[in-house]
Enzyme design. Structure first.
Site, PDB file in Angstrom:
ATOM      1  N   GLY A   1       3.396  23.364  -4.232  1.00  0.00           N
ATOM      2  CA  GLY A   1       2.170  23.109  -5.277  1.00  0.00           C
ATOM      3  C   GLY A   1       1.067  22.716  -4.521  1.00  0.00           C
ATOM      4  O   GLY A   1       0.057  21.721  -4.847  1.00  0.00           O
TER       5      GLY A   1
ATOM      6  N   GLY B   1      -2.617  22.508  -5.966  1.00  0.00           N
ATOM      7  CA  GLY B   1      -3.268  21.722  -7.087  1.00  0.00           C
ATOM      8  C   GLY B   1      -4.171  20.676  -6.520  1.00  0.00           C
ATOM      9  O   GLY B   1      -4.637  20.692  -5.260  1.00  0.00           O
TER      10      GLY B   1
ATOM     11  N   TYR C   1       5.937  14.896 -20.000  1.00  0.00           N
ATOM     12  CA  TYR C   1       5.535  14.659 -18.596  1.00  0.00           C
ATOM     13  C   TYR C   1       6.069  13.123 -18.052  1.00  0.00           C
ATOM     14  O   TYR C   1       6.879  13.206 -17.356  1.00  0.00           O
ATOM     15  CB  TYR C   1       4.049  14.403 -18.458  1.00  0.00           C
ATOM     16  CG  TYR C   1       3.499  14.242 -17.242  1.00  0.00           C
ATOM     17  CD1 TYR C   1       3.733  14.924 -15.945  1.00  0.00           C
ATOM     18  CD2 TYR C   1       2.746  13.180 -16.982  1.00  0.00           C
ATOM     19  CE1 TYR C   1       3.339  14.525 -14.612  1.00  0.00           C
ATOM     20  CE2 TYR C   1       2.008  12.888 -15.703  1.00  0.00           C
ATOM     21  CZ  TYR C   1       2.462  13.329 -14.689  1.00  0.00           C
ATOM     22  OH  TYR C   1       1.926  13.130 -13.456  1.00  0.00           O
TER      23      TYR C   1
ATOM     24  N   LYS D   1       9.173  12.627 -15.524  1.00  0.00           N
ATOM     25  CA  LYS D   1       8.753  12.022 -14.109  1.00  0.00           C
ATOM     26  C   LYS D   1      10.040  10.663 -14.200  1.00  0.00           C
ATOM     27  O   LYS D   1      10.152  10.302 -13.216  1.00  0.00           O
ATOM     28  CB  LYS D   1       7.515  11.558 -14.237  1.00  0.00           C
ATOM     29  CG  LYS D   1       6.651  12.647 -13.991  1.00  0.00           C
ATOM     30  CD  LYS D   1       6.885  13.139 -12.355  1.00  0.00           C
ATOM     31  CE  LYS D   1       5.782  14.148 -12.012  1.00  0.00           C
ATOM     32  NZ  LYS D   1       5.841  14.573 -10.407  1.00  0.00           N
TER      33      LYS D   1
HETATM   34  N1  SER Z   1      -3.515  12.100 -14.056  1.00  0.00           N
HETATM   35  C1  SER Z   1      -1.915  12.120 -14.623  1.00  0.00           C
HETATM   36  C2  SER Z   1      -2.363  12.663 -15.971  1.00  0.00           C
HETATM   37  O1  SER Z   1      -3.258  12.343 -16.742  1.00  0.00           O
HETATM   38  C3  SER Z   1      -1.093  10.915 -14.699  1.00  0.00           C
HETATM   39  O2  SER Z   1      -0.345  10.920 -13.808  1.00  0.00           O
HETATM   40  O3  SER Z   1      -1.451  13.561 -16.435  1.00  0.00           O
END
Ligand code: SER
Length: 321
Positions: free
Chosen positions: A10, A13, A143, A147
């Site tokens: 990655g 990014g 997300y 995580k």
């Molecule tokens: N910066 C990330 C997001 O906004 C948070 O880990 O998804």
């Protein structure tokens, strides 16, 4: 010495771009293999570059062998806003991608892994102010929950198989070298581009939404420091709370107005407001400070000044090119 042959997954990014640059400066371009799902001419110009989808375990294994990799920085993930648009892909990439890496770390007895977690692992029942390292964690975004599962996997692989995995719960990251993609904290980067270009920004969060944030230079420093810390001193093998600063869009506006007095902000909150509302406003990172001496460099004023200066140069450079 260990960690001389590095693989970054990655690398194209927001974090990967800057981390690749920092690691190549430190270890030499040829020792840092950058990979990403997309082509990237800039990264290919400073060292080995390979296309990699982390879900392709065979290809990942072949690259580890080909380049005799001992250390991995696995950054590939779908973030909070993109994750809500494509939850199935977020689950697959964030969980199965990490599993592929952890299994190869174990099977090939590689020396060290960095994998980032996030403030998104917390949820509506988490204490919002000075969120402690250990507390209720009930993330309600795809997300966040991938995580959190990843954190548990990392700790499990450390305890059960001795994989030397190290992790940080990054706050919103703000840098000028690479733009963010698909996050809820992204407004705090985009605002600088619009402030310089048009003098106005329309924010997708409400003005009083406080979130934990950090300058990218601090995040890179934290990452490299943690990877070089004495393993004996690390009490956390899931993921460390990490704090830089906290601010609201209104507070950032006031800082920007000190440099661009005519700057104005409009608010048009969208689905990302609910995501932000479920996250902490500030983070207690005392364990990171105690275990490996973490200390941030930037405050809001310093961050604003630095972003403004560098993005101005970048935009003017683009215009005159
Ligand atoms: N910066 C990330 C997001 O906004 C948070 O880990 O998804």
């Amino acid at each position: 010495m260990a960690h001389q042959r590095i693989l970054i997954i990655g690398a194209g990014g927001q974090v990967g771009t800057e981390l690749t640059e920092a690691l190549r400066a430190r270890y030499g371009g040829e020792n840092v293999v950058a990979t990403d799902i997309n082509p990237n001419a800039a990264l290919a110009a400073t060292g080995p570059y390979e296309i990699l989808n982390v879900l392709d375990k065979d290809r990942l294994e072949a690259l580890i062998d080909q380049y005799r990799i001992d250390t991995i920085y696995h950054l590939a993930a779908l973030l909070s806003a993109t994750g809500e648009k494509n939850p199935a892909l977020a689950w697959d990439l964030n969980c199965n991608g990490l599993l592929n890496v952890l299994n190869l770390m174990r099977d090939k007895k590689l020396s060290r892994l960095f994998w980032p977690s996030t403030i998104a692992v917390f949820g509506p029942h988490t204490p919002r102010q000075n969120t402690p390292q250990f507390c209720v964690m009930d993330p309600n975004t795809m997300y966040g929950l991938t995580k959190l599962a990843g954190e548990r996997l990392c700790e499990y692989y450390f305890n059960k198989y001795g994989v030397d995995v190290r992790s940080l719960r990054y706050p919103g990251l703000i840098g000028w070298k690479a733009e963010p993609g698909g996050g809820t904290t992204d407004y705090a980067v985009h605002i600088f581009y619009d402030a310089i270009r048009t003098g106005n920004y329309t924010c997708f969060l409400k003005g009083d939404t406080a979130l934990p944030m950090m300058h990218m230079e601090d995040a890179i420093k934290a990452t490299i420091d943690l990877m070089h810390a004495d393993g004996e001193k690390l009490s956390i093998r899931s993921s460390y709370n990490l704090s830089g600063m906290s601010f609201t869009p209104e507070e950032l506006t006031i800082e920007i107005q000190k440099l661009i007095p005519g700057f104005s902000m409009d608010y048009a909150p969208d689905y990302r407001q609910a995501i932000a509302d479920s996250w902490p406003a500030s983070i207690d990172d005392s364990t990171a400070r105690k275990d490996w001496g973490w200390q941030p460099t930037y405050d809001l004023e310093g961050l604003t000044r630095n972003m403004m200066e560098n993005i101005r140069i970048k935009i003017e450079g683009i215009h005159t090119a």
